[in-house]
Design an enzyme around this catalytic site. Structure first.
Site, PDB file in Angstrom:
ATOM      1  N   GLU A 272       0.807  -1.230   0.000  1.00 60.92           N
ATOM      2  CA  GLU A 272       0.000   0.000   0.000  1.00 60.92           C
ATOM      3  C   GLU A 272       0.842   1.284   0.000  1.00 60.92           C
ATOM      4  OE1 GLU A 272      -2.843  -0.494   3.181  1.00 60.92           O
ATOM      5  OE2 GLU A 272      -3.666  -2.309   2.302  1.00 60.92           O
TER       6      GLU A 272
ATOM      7  N   GLU B 245      -5.688 -10.650  -2.421  1.00 64.17           N
ATOM      8  CA  GLU B 245      -6.519 -10.661  -1.197  1.00 64.17           C
ATOM      9  C   GLU B 245      -8.012 -10.623  -1.563  1.00 64.17           C
ATOM     10  OE1 GLU B 245      -5.278  -7.562   1.474  1.00 64.17           O
ATOM     11  OE2 GLU B 245      -3.141  -7.878   1.074  1.00 64.17           O
TER      12      GLU B 245
HETATM   13  C1  XIL Z   1      -6.012  -7.239   7.656  1.00 62.73           C
HETATM   14  C2  XIL Z   1      -6.370  -8.501   8.441  1.00 62.73           C
HETATM   15  O1  XIL Z   1      -7.195  -9.331   7.643  1.00 62.73           O
HETATM   16  C3  XIL Z   1      -7.060  -8.112   9.739  1.00 62.73           C
HETATM   17  O2  XIL Z   1      -7.330  -9.272  10.508  1.00 62.73           O
HETATM   18  C4  XIL Z   1      -6.171  -7.153  10.524  1.00 62.73           C
HETATM   19  O3  XIL Z   1      -6.861  -6.746  11.682  1.00 62.73           O
HETATM   20  C5  XIL Z   1      -5.792  -5.947   9.663  1.00 62.73           C
HETATM   21  O4  XIL Z   1      -5.175  -6.375   8.433  1.00 62.73           O
HETATM   22  N1  XIL Z   1      -4.837  -5.191   3.169  1.00 62.73           N
HETATM   23  C6  XIL Z   1      -3.803  -5.931   3.603  1.00 62.73           C
HETATM   24  C7  XIL Z   1      -3.971  -6.920   4.695  1.00 62.73           C
HETATM   25  O5  XIL Z   1      -2.722  -5.916   2.988  1.00 62.73           O
HETATM   26  O6  XIL Z   1      -2.777  -7.142   5.441  1.00 62.73           O
HETATM   27  C8  XIL Z   1      -5.089  -6.512   5.617  1.00 62.73           C
HETATM   28  O7  XIL Z   1      -5.315  -7.592   6.498  1.00 62.73           O
HETATM   29  C9  XIL Z   1      -6.346  -6.189   4.814  1.00 62.73           C
HETATM   30  C10 XIL Z   1      -6.093  -5.062   3.856  1.00 62.73           C
END
Ligand code: XIL
Length: 354
Positions: free
Chosen positions: A158, A265
């Protein structure tokens, strides 16, 4: 180096000429849904945490359907760095062993993220030389821990501001520069684990074209600076009300560098008011557009299709502040572990591309 615009045109033309054989969108085939990993020519991934090991139904579902895992928490800096500055690898080591025992690949997530830094770095913010040494040491220590056992790393997660208007302002960028911290991170990761494919990972690239443009311009600049970027991750936290064609356009743009692409994701949230059947149909159409576009890419660019959770109840979107749509069902399996219509459609598209 071709300019970004010329590459986008060439990729779009090639994509359209591919005449990808489209599965009837939103109309999954009948009959039992085969395990995704059994029909897929590419790795199919899912995130996982060690606290989920005790959920035997989930572990069975994961082992049956997925060939790759991404640690949801336990490889992040916020987890690895303890208050005393020591690194704790125990949980991540267990995830590595879990994957190895089931012949699954591991995608590491995430070495550097604007969201998390640590007092050890904050204290060095005014001493660039010491800061850079600590920064390199951290990445080296983490990435070399599982050298040869990590298929790919999200080296930087990000890097673009939420709506794409600028790059992230974070401790890393303030001390090492907006591009500098990214170049340094990829250099250190490449030295620590030369075999791992190194990714830069971002969200909302489908939904916000301006953010995708900023992201692609960043990548073009980084590549020209010699950053060892080996792949592009698009998180793909999307919704079922996206205008048709928007996802395909994003995949084409993101593939324009010819680098491997990771749908890293995936979840597809409900956003329609028309009830369950309407939302499931739209979710299936959205998933079909995504997977058809991804599978139309050249084989070397299809790194993996990874979901951010297996069953709806496992989703991060079920927790505040993201649980803002009552009845949302964003993941490929129901809470009982049954495949959704979108999962049947995805399996069929994957099968057709074997
Ligand atoms: C999220 C997890 O799924 C949650 O459990 C945690 O509280 C916060 O992070 N983008 C990403 C991930 O790259 O690492 C994030 O994961 C969701 C958004």
């Amino acid at each position: 180096m071709q300019t970004l615009d010329r590459r986008l045109f060439l990729t779009s033309a090639a994509f359209l000429m591919a005449g990808c054989d489209q599965v009837a969108r939103g109309k999954p085939p009948g009959g039992p849904v085969p395990p995704l990993r059994s029909v897929s020519p590419i790795p199919v991934g899912c995130c996982l945490r060690t606290d989920q090991f005790a959920d035997k139904a989930l572990i069975r579902l994961l082992s049956r359907n997925f060939s790759q895992i991404t640690p949801e928490w336990e490889m992040k800096m916020s987890y690895l760095i303890r208050p005393n500055g020591q690194l704790r690898f125990d949980a991540a080591d267990r995830l590595i062993a879990f994957a190895h025992d089931r012949k699954m690949a591991v995608h590491g997530h995430a070495l550097i993220w604007y969201k998390y830094d640590a007092p050890q770095f904050q204290r060095l913010a005014k001493d660039r030389t010491a800061f850079l040494a600590a920064y390199r040491a951290y990445i080296t220590q983490v990435a070399s821990r599982w050298k040869g056992r990590i298929r790919g790393w999200d080296v930087v997660n990000e890097p673009v501001e939420n709506m794409g208007g600028s790059l992230r302002d974070c401790l890393w960028s303030r001390v090492l520069g907006e591009d500098g911290y990214i170049v340094e991170a990829f250099e250190a990761a490449s030295r620590a684990d030369p075999k791992a494919l190194l990714f830069i990972n971002e969200y909302s690239l489908e939904k916000i074209p301006a953010k995708r443009k900023t992201f692609l311009q960043l990548i073009e600049r980084l590549l020209k600076k010699g950053a060892k970027i080996g792949g592009i991750g698009t998180q793909t936290h999307i919704r079922n009300d996206m205008p048709r064609g928007q996802i395909s356009a994003a995949i084409r743009d993101l593939a324009s560098f010819g680098l491997p692409l990771h749908i890293s994701e995936l979840d597809i949230s409900f956003r329609l008011r028309g009830g369950l059947a309407t939302n499931l149909d739209a979710q299936t159409e959205t998933a079909s557009e995504l997977v058809e576009a991804f599978m139309a890419l050249p084989e070397k660019q299809r790194y993996a299709l990874s979901f951010w959770g297996a069953r709806d109840k496992d989703s991060w979107l079920m927790q505040p502040p993201f649980n803002d749509f009552p009845g949302n069902q964003p993941l490929p399996f129901t809470n009982d572990g049954n495949p959704k219509p979108m999962t049947a459609a995805i399996a069929e598209i994957l099968r057709q591309h074997r």
